[in-house]
Enzyme design. Structure first.
Site, mmCIF file in Angstrom:
data_model
loop_
_atom_site.group_PDB
_atom_site.id
_atom_site.type_symbol
_atom_site.label_atom_id
_atom_site.label_comp_id
_atom_site.label_asym_id
_atom_site.label_seq_id
_atom_site.Cartn_x
_atom_site.Cartn_y
_atom_site.Cartn_z
ATOM 1 N N GLY A 14 5.315 -6.376 -4.721
ATOM 2 C CA GLY A 14 4.703 -5.130 -5.178
ATOM 3 C C GLY A 14 5.629 -3.940 -4.925
ATOM 4 C CG ASP A 110 4.657 -11.509 4.380
ATOM 5 O OD1 ASP A 110 4.236 -10.645 3.593
ATOM 6 O OD2 ASP A 110 3.951 -12.445 4.786
ATOM 7 C CG ASP A 135 0.219 -4.816 2.350
ATOM 8 O OD1 ASP A 135 -0.358 -3.839 1.843
ATOM 9 O OD2 ASP A 135 0.413 -5.886 1.756
ATOM 10 N N GLY A 178 -3.872 -3.325 1.893
ATOM 11 C CA GLY A 178 -3.332 -3.896 3.129
ATOM 12 C C GLY A 178 -3.392 -5.404 3.204
ATOM 13 C CG HIS A 276 -2.390 -0.587 -8.021
ATOM 14 N ND1 HIS A 276 -3.603 -1.200 -8.164
ATOM 15 C CD2 HIS A 276 -1.489 -1.565 -7.773
ATOM 16 C CE1 HIS A 276 -3.447 -2.508 -8.037
ATOM 17 N NE2 HIS A 276 -2.183 -2.753 -7.802
#
Ligand code: F6P
Length: 356
Positions: A14, A110, A135, A178, A276
């Site tokens: 993202g 991640d 996040d 998150g 968003h």
């Protein structure tokens, strides 16, 4: 004949504010300091798969060259945060060599970094990672690109909602992003003056929230702001997050409906799902600073022949940490005894059940 070292750069997962600032930093340092060639790979592994590469130079977008990237949100390279790229793993690995790359810098959260780490190990690439995510759930680094801007965006929304909540004696429920981590909700909730913060890591009870709202009313506060992380569990311990892409079925709406049922008072409740909006916008000074320092450090690590490392902000400076070690501890969740959880409680904020 190829003379210059060829450095590839891609953004994956993202988007978030600060990605363009890191691209600018990498291009500046790689060209000005090392005289390398820099190639932007569009849309992450999709661009690799298609053997696409865009030459990046100091004479970028307009008369000011590449510098406007410093304060531009999003990513000029484009990104993907879905797709089963590992189905075509051999093709992607081969493309690094077909594009004649000597090294690659990947900017991701991640999930993306786990994929890129696998590719670099199998393909014997020289690869350095830069962490980004609103996040804030990448382990072994105190800062990631994008988080600070997202926190500030939420705080701005809480400021606005507080005025209108106070004017109408309303309960405002604000759902924030998150994924399965509560860092965004926790940071923004404290900084934005929330009365209750619900995060996935700490169990809550509807009765607990209602009791807190009653106490606030008894103290003369006739409105309240409740920040709800999207990954918070519902009563049966399952999550609405993955199954619900519609604001009217998300966690904020769920909490609103539950509170309406449990209160003796006639509560006037409104729900805002920030969505968003939290990912867009102009990066804050802190995100620009972190992006610039990370970009510079990543280029220096490539120059030093390092690979399989991630740049990390630790003890007030940028260090290199093993990407394997980062991924073993990610996604990073909020510890139940985190100092900000204690801080929230000390401020009288409801943040779930203390005994849990
Ligand atoms: O991981 C970043 C993030 O913005 C999450 O906070 C959010 O749940 C998710 O991405 C949204 O993904 P998408 O852009 O695919 O809707």
């Amino acid at each position: 004949m190829k003379l210059k070292k060829r450095l590839g750069i891609l953004t994956s997962g993202g988007d978030c504010p600060g990605l363009n600032a890191v691209i600018r930093a990498v291009v500046n340092h790689a060209i000005l300091t090392y005289d390398w060639e820099v190639l932007g790979i569009p849309y992450a592994t999709k661009g690799l798969l298609e053997r696409k590469a865009i030459p990046l130079s100091l004479h970028g977008l307009d008369l000011r060259g590449i510098d406007p990237l410093l304060n531009m949100g999003g990513t000029i390279l484009g990104s993907i945060n879905k797709g089963d790229t590992l189905n075509q793993i051999d093709e992607i690995i081969a493309s690094y060599h077909d594009l004649k790359l000597d090294a690659l810098i990947g900017i991701g959260g991640d999930g993306s970094l786990a994929i890129l780490n696998k590719l670099q190990a199998m393909g014997n690439w020289q690869f350095i990672a830069i962490p980004k995510t609103i996040d804030n759930d990448v382990a072994l680094t105190d800062r990631v690109i994008g988080f600070d801007t997202a926190v500030n965006t939420i705080v701005d929304s809480l400021n606005r909602l507080t005025f209108t909540a106070a004017s109408h004696d309303r309960i405002m429920i604000v759902e924030v992003m998150g994924r399965s981590a509560g860092h965004l909700a926790l940071h923004a909730g404290i900084a934005g003056g929330a009365d209750a913060i619900l995060i996935p890591e700490i169990p809550y009870s509807i009765q607990g929230i209602c009791k807190h709202l009653t106490e606030l009313r008894d103290r003369g506060r006739r409105f309240a702001i409740i920040v709800v992380a999207e990954g918070v569990k519902i009563a049966d311990d399952s999550s609405l997050y993955a199954s619900c892409q519609n604001p009217s079925c998300g966690m904020g709406q769920y909490i609103a409906d539950e509170i309406r049922n449990c209160s003796h008072n006639e509560l006037d409740i409104r729900v805002s799902v920030l969505g968003h909006i939290q990912r867009g916008g102009i990066p804050t000074a802190l995100d620009r600073l972190v992006a610039t320092a990370f970009g510079k450090a990543a280029v220096d690590l490539i120059a030093a022949g390092e690979s399989g490392k991630m740049v990390a902000w630790r003890n007030g400076q940028v260090e290199a940490v093993s990407l394997d070690a980062v991924l073993a501890e990610s996604p990073l969740h909020v510890a139940k005894n985190h100092y900000l959880v204690e801080t929230a409680r000390a401020m009288g904020i409801y943040i779930g059940n203390k005994e849990s």
